[in-house]
Design a protein around this motif. Sequence first.
Motif, PDB file in Angstrom:
ATOM      1  N   TYR A  79      83.113  30.459  72.552  1.00 47.91           N
ATOM      2  CA  TYR A  79      81.678  30.503  72.830  1.00 47.91           C
ATOM      3  C   TYR A  79      81.310  29.520  73.935  1.00 47.91           C
ATOM      4  CZ  TYR A  79      76.668  30.745  72.028  1.00 47.91           C
ATOM      5  OH  TYR A  79      75.319  30.937  72.190  1.00 47.91           O
ATOM      6  N   ALA A  80      81.847  28.311  73.868  1.00 43.05           N
ATOM      7  CA  ALA A  80      81.543  27.311  74.899  1.00 43.05           C
ATOM      8  C   ALA A  80      82.122  27.715  76.245  1.00 43.05           C
ATOM      9  CB  ALA A  80      82.094  25.951  74.467  1.00 43.05           C
ATOM     10  N   GLY A  81      83.318  28.296  76.237  1.00 50.48           N
ATOM     11  CA  GLY A  81      83.946  28.704  77.498  1.00 50.48           C
ATOM     12  C   GLY A  81      83.214  29.819  78.203  1.00 50.48           C
ATOM     13  N   SER A  82      82.494  30.662  77.451  1.00 51.91           N
ATOM     14  CA  SER A  82      81.785  31.787  78.070  1.00 51.91           C
ATOM     15  C   SER A  82      80.692  31.324  79.026  1.00 51.91           C
ATOM     16  CB  SER A  82      81.184  32.681  76.981  1.00 51.91           C
ATOM     17  OG  SER A  82      80.124  32.005  76.306  1.00 51.91           O
ATOM     18  N   TRP A  83      80.147  30.126  78.798  1.00 53.87           N
ATOM     19  CA  TRP A  83      79.059  29.640  79.645  1.00 53.87           C
ATOM     20  C   TRP A  83      79.560  29.148  80.994  1.00 53.87           C
ATOM     21  CZ3 TRP A  83      74.237  30.650  78.154  1.00 53.87           C
ATOM     22  CH2 TRP A  83      74.021  30.944  76.803  1.00 53.87           C
ATOM     23  N   GLN A  84      80.868  29.053  81.152  1.00 51.78           N
ATOM     24  CA  GLN A  84      81.407  28.612  82.439  1.00 51.78           C
ATOM     25  C   GLN A  84      81.385  29.715  83.489  1.00 51.78           C
ATOM     26  OE1 GLN A  84      82.207  25.352  82.756  1.00 51.78           O
ATOM     27  NE2 GLN A  84      81.512  25.202  80.620  1.00 51.78           N
ATOM     28  N   PHE A  85      81.120  30.955  83.080  1.00 50.63           N
ATOM     29  CA  PHE A  85      81.194  32.084  84.007  1.00 50.63           C
ATOM     30  C   PHE A  85      79.830  32.730  84.233  1.00 50.63           C
ATOM     31  CE2 PHE A  85      85.133  31.858  81.491  1.00 50.63           C
ATOM     32  CZ  PHE A  85      86.041  31.590  82.496  1.00 50.63           C
ATOM     33  N   ASP A  86      78.757  32.028  83.902  1.00 51.08           N
ATOM     34  CA  ASP A  86      77.424  32.613  84.029  1.00 51.08           C
ATOM     35  C   ASP A  86      77.039  32.921  85.471  1.00 51.08           C
ATOM     36  OD1 ASP A  86      76.589  33.094  81.525  1.00 51.08           O
ATOM     37  OD2 ASP A  86      75.096  31.522  81.411  1.00 51.08           O
ATOM     38  N   ASP A  87      77.631  32.231  86.427  1.00 51.17           N
ATOM     39  CA  ASP A  87      77.249  32.434  87.823  1.00 51.17           C
ATOM     40  C   ASP A  87      77.992  33.592  88.474  1.00 51.17           C
ATOM     41  OD1 ASP A  87      79.654  31.135  87.633  1.00 51.17           O
ATOM     42  OD2 ASP A  87      79.357  29.883  89.402  1.00 51.17           O
ATOM     43  N   VAL A  88      78.891  34.246  87.731  1.00 54.70           N
ATOM     44  CA  VAL A  88      79.631  35.382  88.270  1.00 54.70           C
ATOM     45  C   VAL A  88      78.793  36.639  88.084  1.00 54.70           C
ATOM     46  CG1 VAL A  88      81.754  36.733  88.159  1.00 54.70           C
ATOM     47  CG2 VAL A  88      81.819  34.265  87.742  1.00 54.70           C
ATOM     48  N   ASN A  89      78.334  37.210  89.198  1.00 54.78           N
ATOM     49  CA  ASN A  89      77.409  38.341  89.139  1.00 54.78           C
ATOM     50  C   ASN A  89      78.158  39.665  89.288  1.00 54.78           C
ATOM     51  OD1 ASN A  89      74.990  39.697  89.002  1.00 54.78           O
ATOM     52  ND2 ASN A  89      74.539  39.478  91.177  1.00 54.78           N
ATOM     53  N   VAL A  90      78.977  39.977  88.282  1.00 54.45           N
ATOM     54  CA  VAL A  90      79.717  41.234  88.249  1.00 54.45           C
ATOM     55  C   VAL A  90      79.565  41.832  86.867  1.00 54.45           C
ATOM     56  CG1 VAL A  90      81.982  42.326  88.496  1.00 54.45           C
ATOM     57  CG2 VAL A  90      81.371  40.409  89.949  1.00 54.45           C
ATOM     58  N   ARG A  91      79.336  43.134  86.807  1.00 55.62           N
ATOM     59  CA  ARG A  91      79.080  43.762  85.519  1.00 55.62           C
ATOM     60  C   ARG A  91      80.256  43.604  84.566  1.00 55.62           C
ATOM     61  NH1 ARG A  91      77.509  50.068  84.899  1.00 55.62           N
ATOM     62  NH2 ARG A  91      79.507  50.292  85.968  1.00 55.62           N
ATOM     63  N   GLU A  92      81.474  43.776  85.067  1.00 59.54           N
ATOM     64  CA  GLU A  92      82.645  43.625  84.201  1.00 59.54           C
ATOM     65  C   GLU A  92      82.749  42.217  83.632  1.00 59.54           C
ATOM     66  OE1 GLU A  92      83.315  46.993  86.951  1.00 59.54           O
ATOM     67  OE2 GLU A  92      82.634  44.937  87.186  1.00 59.54           O
ATOM     68  N   MET A  93      82.400  41.226  84.451  1.00 63.89           N
ATOM     69  CA  MET A  93      82.458  39.851  83.963  1.00 63.89           C
ATOM     70  C   MET A  93      81.345  39.574  82.967  1.00 63.89           C
ATOM     71  SD  MET A  93      84.561  37.476  84.287  1.00 63.89           S
ATOM     72  CE  MET A  93      84.595  35.986  83.286  1.00 63.89           C
ATOM     73  N   HIS A  94      80.176  40.174  83.164  1.00 62.51           N
ATOM     74  CA  HIS A  94      79.110  40.049  82.184  1.00 62.51           C
ATOM     75  C   HIS A  94      79.552  40.619  80.835  1.00 62.51           C
ATOM     76  CE1 HIS A  94      75.741  39.870  85.467  1.00 62.51           C
ATOM     77  NE2 HIS A  94      76.468  38.771  85.400  1.00 62.51           N
ATOM     78  N   LEU A  95      80.321  41.696  80.891  1.00 65.41           N
ATOM     79  CA  LEU A  95      80.836  42.299  79.661  1.00 65.41           C
ATOM     80  C   LEU A  95      81.803  41.353  78.958  1.00 65.41           C
ATOM     81  CD1 LEU A  95      80.533  45.118  78.258  1.00 65.41           C
ATOM     82  CD2 LEU A  95      82.745  45.673  79.248  1.00 65.41           C
ATOM     83  N   VAL A  96      82.693  40.744  79.727  1.00 67.50           N
ATOM     84  CA  VAL A  96      83.653  39.795  79.151  1.00 67.50           C
ATOM     85  C   VAL A  96      82.920  38.598  78.539  1.00 67.50           C
ATOM     86  CG1 VAL A  96      85.538  38.209  79.690  1.00 67.50           C
ATOM     87  CG2 VAL A  96      85.527  40.495  80.689  1.00 67.50           C
ATOM     88  N   ILE A  97      81.893  38.115  79.243  1.00 66.11           N
ATOM     89  CA  ILE A  97      81.115  36.987  78.721  1.00 66.11           C
ATOM     90  C   ILE A  97      80.457  37.361  77.389  1.00 66.11           C
ATOM     91  CG2 ILE A  97      79.082  35.555  79.140  1.00 66.11           C
ATOM     92  CD1 ILE A  97      79.781  35.692  82.128  1.00 66.11           C
ATOM     93  N   GLY A  98      79.878  38.565  77.344  1.00 66.43           N
ATOM     94  CA  GLY A  98      79.257  39.022  76.098  1.00 66.43           C
ATOM     95  C   GLY A  98      80.270  39.133  74.961  1.00 66.43           C
ATOM     96  N   MET A  99      81.466  39.634  75.276  1.00 68.52           N
ATOM     97  CA  MET A  99      82.511  39.736  74.254  1.00 68.52           C
ATOM     98  C   MET A  99      82.906  38.349  73.740  1.00 68.52           C
ATOM     99  SD  MET A  99      84.942  42.683  75.966  1.00 68.52           S
ATOM    100  CE  MET A  99      86.245  42.424  74.749  1.00 68.52           C
ATOM    101  N   MET A 100      83.061  37.402  74.653  1.00 66.77           N
ATOM    102  CA  MET A 100      83.441  36.048  74.251  1.00 66.77           C
ATOM    103  C   MET A 100      82.393  35.433  73.330  1.00 66.77           C
ATOM    104  SD  MET A 100      84.978  34.563  77.859  1.00 66.77           S
ATOM    105  CE  MET A 100      85.302  32.926  77.189  1.00 66.77           C
ATOM    106  N   ARG A 101      81.125  35.665  73.627  1.00 68.29           N
ATOM    107  CA  ARG A 101      80.063  35.072  72.803  1.00 68.29           C
ATOM    108  C   ARG A 101      79.960  35.754  71.440  1.00 68.29           C
ATOM    109  NH1 ARG A 101      75.611  34.245  77.704  1.00 68.29           N
ATOM    110  NH2 ARG A 101      76.849  32.631  78.773  1.00 68.29           N
ATOM    111  N   MET A 102      80.142  37.071  71.422  1.00 68.02           N
ATOM    112  CA  MET A 102      80.104  37.773  70.137  1.00 68.02           C
ATOM    113  C   MET A 102      81.281  37.380  69.256  1.00 68.02           C
ATOM    114  SD  MET A 102      78.819  41.582  71.258  1.00 68.02           S
ATOM    115  CE  MET A 102      78.768  42.151  69.560  1.00 68.02           C
ATOM    116  N   VAL A 103      82.462  37.298  69.855  1.00 74.90           N
ATOM    117  CA  VAL A 103      83.643  36.871  69.095  1.00 74.90           C
ATOM    118  C   VAL A 103      83.490  35.410  68.672  1.00 74.90           C
ATOM    119  CG1 VAL A 103      86.137  36.478  69.207  1.00 74.90           C
ATOM    120  CG2 VAL A 103      85.165  38.550  70.190  1.00 74.90           C
TER     121      VAL A 103
END
Length: 319
Positions: free
Chosen positions: A258-282
């Motif tokens: 969950y903490a690591g997902s916030w390190q990629f907030d500045d990446v403006n790509v849909r696939e990366m947004h999906l990965v970030i969402g998965m990391m936070r849900m998990v």
Amino acid sequence: MVKTVGGYVTTIRERFTDRESLSFDTLSPKPVLPMRRPCFSLVVLGCVCSLFQLSPIQAEAIDDPILEFTLELPAEFTERSDIVDSRPDIMYAFEYGESAEGELPVFLMIKTLNGLISPNGLQEKDMPEGFTGTLFKSKWQGFDVDGAEVKESLNGIDTITYNVSIPLKNRAIQVMLFGPADRTEELATLLPEILDNLKGESNWSSDTATFTQIFPDSYGPVLLAVAIGGVILSLVFLWFASTRTPNGTVLIVAIALYAGSWQFDDVNVREMHLVIGMMRMVGLGGGILGLIDVIRRSKAKAPKETDSSPPDSEPESGS
């Protein structure tokens, strides 16, 4: 952009595909050097010095160490640093050829975009309200990249702008080729030549780009299905891991995700947004599993400690 050409002032405003407008002031073109009657050698020397001071610098190959791309331009391009100085998002600007008196020049500009771009192609519905341009595809290093052709009439001059987004690995850029509409055929021929000479590593993979171009409407649902499946499998794995790892391991892993997902907030790509969402849900689901596991093990351990404690010795009875 305000361009002074032959005593006339032409106001140029460009609309770009990323919903931003650009305006800047350019310097006036080279003034006509007055010819006087002093010594001929002094006249020649003065003209030469003036040319060195006022002529644009001859364009050379671009080698950008930050975004890691190179671009070799034809010899007809000359640098326009005055345009770059006026807008921080414009990295490089060039003028193509020499314009006749009163003629609108051709400009090439390279602009940084906000982050990375997805291989899922642009569609008319994705464009801002009021967009009147035409979307097209152009080839860059084997990829079909998005472009927009924008025609405008500015102060009675018909103009055309080609905007092409380039998916570089570190950050996307936009190549903008602008000129008068009566040179459309020349610009359309020049654009592929510029893109062919632009080299850099992309954040796209050839397989992903091909899939999105063949199945543009299926790419989103496929990503969503992959995300849901990935979250479920990850939570199942954490549940099994909680029965085979030391107490608190799953909770620590969940917090780290969950903490690591916030390190990629500045990446403006849909696939990366999906990965970030998965990391936070998990991370959230795993955190709940981890807390339950810690409480369960603590309760299971407490009776054993009580049972293992030695019984209190009975006091000796008096004789």
